[in-house]
Design a protein around this motif. Structure first.
Motif: not given
Length: 390
Positions: A134-137, A295-302
């Motif tokens: 799911c990535g960033a979903h 570089v865009a990452m989810l805030t939890d780094g996942s």
């Protein structure tokens, strides 16, 4: 009524048949009226510059600090304006996974902007994707692609749904692919845990796009080739690639081009709200994203969470770093996505009669200099002197 007229002389042009030097483009109203001929007094002098067709982005979520997922028309206009200033003259607005009712409300707003000519259509990325990829979903909002639910989303776009990304291995996946194909909506395989055989079934059912190939899908194994090989080897499939130096190793980009060729690659941004902005924290649908060093990452780094790309940066990197020729880069950033969207009679190449959507770059550095959309300058026209009589 007299049409607005302008002419550009002395430029290098990247045409469908090749690259030509010291050429002239005459624009009347919204369209290219003539190509070729010598400079005339009053023309804009583009000596030292290269003109390419306006970029066509199939997959973009945000930019300029705004997002297409907000459901606010003014924010969506700001996203389109930001990318237009970076050369994207034709853009498809991409959503992210959310509640179905929220997505239908977003689609209603975006549909009005399609009807106003701001956007070229809507791409639903999620919620019909794999929990495993799911990535960033947001995982709790994912749904199986039940054809009735998929049809509800498509219908909410009022005829402006261009593409739906789904995982074909999920219950209802293949049936939804067939339905989308029958409706004339692009079925894209992405965020999937599908195997090779199921991916081939999806292609046979009508899937024609690989959503950001390699990302959010199983890798290639020698006894389990997975979806990547199936999507690369089938000539019916156009593969999206994100060429930002983060999503793909350069050798992987080369592998895709070597297998599919430029005529089947659509370079995309997959940009989120930070495109054209500074590092910081930004929303991506219901999730939060931290941008550091671009570089865009989810805030939890996942997970990587889209990109901060603009298409002018993609173009420059493709030519100066990735080794694409000018024609190959133009094909992947303009001609291929235009064909996929059914707009090749209007945009995607520099040809007489087509819309005057033009991007001007420096011939040495390939940095963006100016943008014209439908015969009107968006930025940069003040850079060019006029040709004076000899």
């Amino acid at each position: 009524m007299v049409k607005d007229r302008t002419a550009l002389a002395g430029a290098r042009l990247v045409l469908p048949g090749g690259v030509v030097e010291d050429h002239r483009i005459a624009v009347e109203g919204e369209r290219i009226a003539r190509l070729g001929g010598g400079a005339e007094p009053g023309d804009l002098d583009l000596t030292g510059y290269t003109v390419v067709p306006g970029f066509v982005d199939l997959h973009v979520h945000g930019g300029g600090g705004s997002s297409y997922t907000s459901g606010i028309a003014e924010e969506a206009v700001e996203v389109a304006r930001t990318h237009l200033e970076h050369g994207t003259t034709t853009t498809v607005a991409s959503t992210v996974t959310g509640e179905i009712d929220d997505l239908t409300r977003q689609a209603a707003v975006l549909s009005e902007l399609v009807e106003d000519g701001v956007l070229a259509g809507i791409h639903f990325e999620g919620p019909f994707i794999s929990h495993h990829r799911c990535g960033a979903h947001r995982p709790d909002l994912l749904r199986d692609p039940d054809p009735a639910l998929v049809r509800k989303l498509v219908d909410s776009a009022r005829g402006h749904a261009r593409m739906v990304t789904l995982a074909p291995e999920l219950p209802g996946g293949l049936a939804s692919v067939r339905m989308l194909a029958d409706l004339g909506v692009i079925a894209a395989v992405g965020h999937t845990d599908s195997d090779y055989a199921t991916t081939l079934e999806a292609i046979d059912a009508g899937a024609t796009v690989a959503t950001h190939l390699f990302n959010a899908m199983p890798g290639i194994a020698h006894r389990a080739p997975g979806p990547i090989v199936a999507l690369l080897e089938d000539e019916r499939v156009t593969v999206e690639l994100i060429n930002d130096g983060v999503h793909l190793h350069p050798s992987v980009l080369g592998l895709a081009y070597g297998t599919a060729g430029p005529s089947r690659v659509a370079l995309i941004t997959d940009a989120m709200g930070a495109a054209g902005m500074r590092d910081g924290r930004y929303p991506l649908g219901p999730l939060q994203v931290e941008v550091r060093d671009g570089v865009a990452m989810l805030t939890d780094g996942s997970s990587i969470a889209g990109s901060t790309l603009t298409m002018d940066r993609t173009f420059k990197r493709s030519v100066t770093v990735s080794g694409l020729t000018l024609q190959q880069a133009v094909e992947s950033l303009s001609a291929v996505p235009a064909r996929l969207l059914g707009l090749a009679d209007r945009v995607g190449t520099l040809e007489t009669g087509k819309l005057a959507d033009l991007v001007v770059v420096d011939s040495d550095t390939y940095d963006l200099v100016a943008v014209m959309r439908r015969g009107r300058w968006v930025r940069g026209a003040e850079r060019f002197p006029t040709v004076t009589p000899a």
